[in-house]
Every structure is written in C-alpha cells, then in structure tokens.
Design a protein around this motif. Structure first.
Motif, mmCIF file in Angstrom:
data_model
loop_
_atom_site.group_PDB
_atom_site.id
_atom_site.type_symbol
_atom_site.label_atom_id
_atom_site.label_comp_id
_atom_site.label_asym_id
_atom_site.label_seq_id
_atom_site.Cartn_x
_atom_site.Cartn_y
_atom_site.Cartn_z
ATOM 1 N N ILE A 14 -27.582 -62.741 -130.359
ATOM 2 C CA ILE A 14 -26.363 -62.285 -129.694
ATOM 3 C C ILE A 14 -25.232 -63.293 -129.898
ATOM 4 N N TRP A 41 -25.405 -56.071 -124.787
ATOM 5 C CA TRP A 41 -25.772 -55.761 -126.170
ATOM 6 C C TRP A 41 -27.263 -55.449 -126.272
ATOM 7 N N TRP A 89 -19.773 -50.560 -134.545
ATOM 8 C CA TRP A 89 -21.113 -51.045 -134.276
ATOM 9 C C TRP A 89 -21.573 -52.064 -135.316
ATOM 10 N N LEU A 126 -25.947 -51.561 -132.725
ATOM 11 C CA LEU A 126 -25.547 -52.234 -131.492
ATOM 12 C C LEU A 126 -24.055 -51.961 -131.328
ATOM 13 N N LEU A 128 -20.387 -52.354 -130.448
ATOM 14 C CA LEU A 128 -19.506 -53.504 -130.210
ATOM 15 C C LEU A 128 -18.250 -53.126 -129.439
#
Length: 184
Positions: A14, A41, A89, A126, A128
């Motif tokens: 992360i 996240w 992402w 993931l 963003l």
C-alpha cells in the motif's frame, strides 16, 4: 450489514503504491476526483450487499471451507487502468488465476448461503479514485501509472469486510478473516 469479500494488500504494498499515486492527486486531471483512502485499499472478490445475521451464520462456514481449499498465492500491484470516465484503478499481476478462482469460489459460497451475488466478470483491481457526478478524463492518470510495478507479496488471507456509508468516504472493517491453507 453491508458486506463484501476481499484480499487486503500488506502495508508495504500500500505504501509503495501510495508513493506512485501521491503526485497524481495534484495534477489538473486529479484535483476534482474523490481519491480513496489508503486504509480502504483492497481487492474486492465479491460484493454481497445487505446481509442479515441468519445469512451471515450460514455464510461463514462456507467461507472457511473455501479458504481451506485455496493456497496462498503471490501477487503484486502493477499497472493501472480506468473504467471509462468513472474510476481509476491500479492493476494486479502475479498469480491472478488463483485470485480469480478464489473470487469465483467465494461468490459460489455466498450464493449457496442464499446471498445474491452479481455475475459480473471478476477483474482484479484496486480502486484509486472516482469521478463522482462530473465525468473526468482519466486516460492521462492511468497512463502515468501504466509502468508501475510493486513488489511481490503473498495473498494469504480471505477477509469478510463490512462497509459503513455516510457523510464522507466509506469506512471498512474486517468482520472475519480466514487463512488460505491448501498446499500450493
């Protein structure tokens, strides 16, 4: 409870991604976006929506079984993309086949427990940032992260997450976790 199933990257992954994303937040294309917080996240495997206590009681043994049947696997956060002009992402590479199989099996476990799970094709990512009501041109931001390659890490835990919505960004907490224990 509003629930979803996820794999949460380790803090080191992360932080590594955050270092690459941080400069994008101040670019003209990034200033109007709603950026997700690092503490939120995760890689969503299946969204369950509203789940009552009875359904949760039926679901948990199935998830424990799924975790026992899946081995830990190696992943890395890598590259980026966008869902049109709605979301930016970070991508995932590594043993994404194992991640996809895990996503399929947790969705099946949820269905067997009486929880409706949508049938969208799983795409490991993931989130963003989101553009909200105003559409944004996310191409430049995705291009800026296209060559990002994070360090490899082990995805070894299946997380049942609760989502709290309200004013401000969503807040997530782990309700239960299971180690992926099958021999690889």
């Amino acid at each position: 409870m509003r629930l979803f199933l996820a794999v949460v990257p380790p803090e080191s992954a992360i932080q590594e991604l955050d270092a690459a994303v941080r400069p994008l937040r101040s670019l003209p294309q990034g200033t109007g976006l709603r950026w997700t917080g690092l503490e939120s996240w995760h890689l969503t495997l299946a969204f369950l929506g509203q789940v009552d206590t009875e359904q949760l009681s039926a679901l948990e043994p199935g998830l424990a079984h799924v975790a026992h049947e899946h081995p830990a696997h190696r992943l890395r956060l890598a590259g980026a993309g966008r869902f049109g002009d709605r979301a930016l992402w970070a991508g995932v590479s590594g043993d994404t086949l194992a991640l996809r199989k895990l996503a399929e099996d947790v969705a099946d476990a949820a269905r067997r427990s009486g929880i409706a799970v949508d049938d969208r094709l799983f795409r490991a990512h993931l989130t963003l940032a989101r553009s909200g009501t105003a559409r944004a041109d996310l191409r430049a931001l995705a291009a800026a992260l296209a060559d990002f390659q994070g360090a490899e890490w082990t995805a070894g835990t299946l997380c049942l997450m609760r989502s709290y919505l309200g004013a401000g960004p969503a807040h997530y907490e782990a309700v239960a976790e299971w180690s992926l224990t099958a021999e690889g």
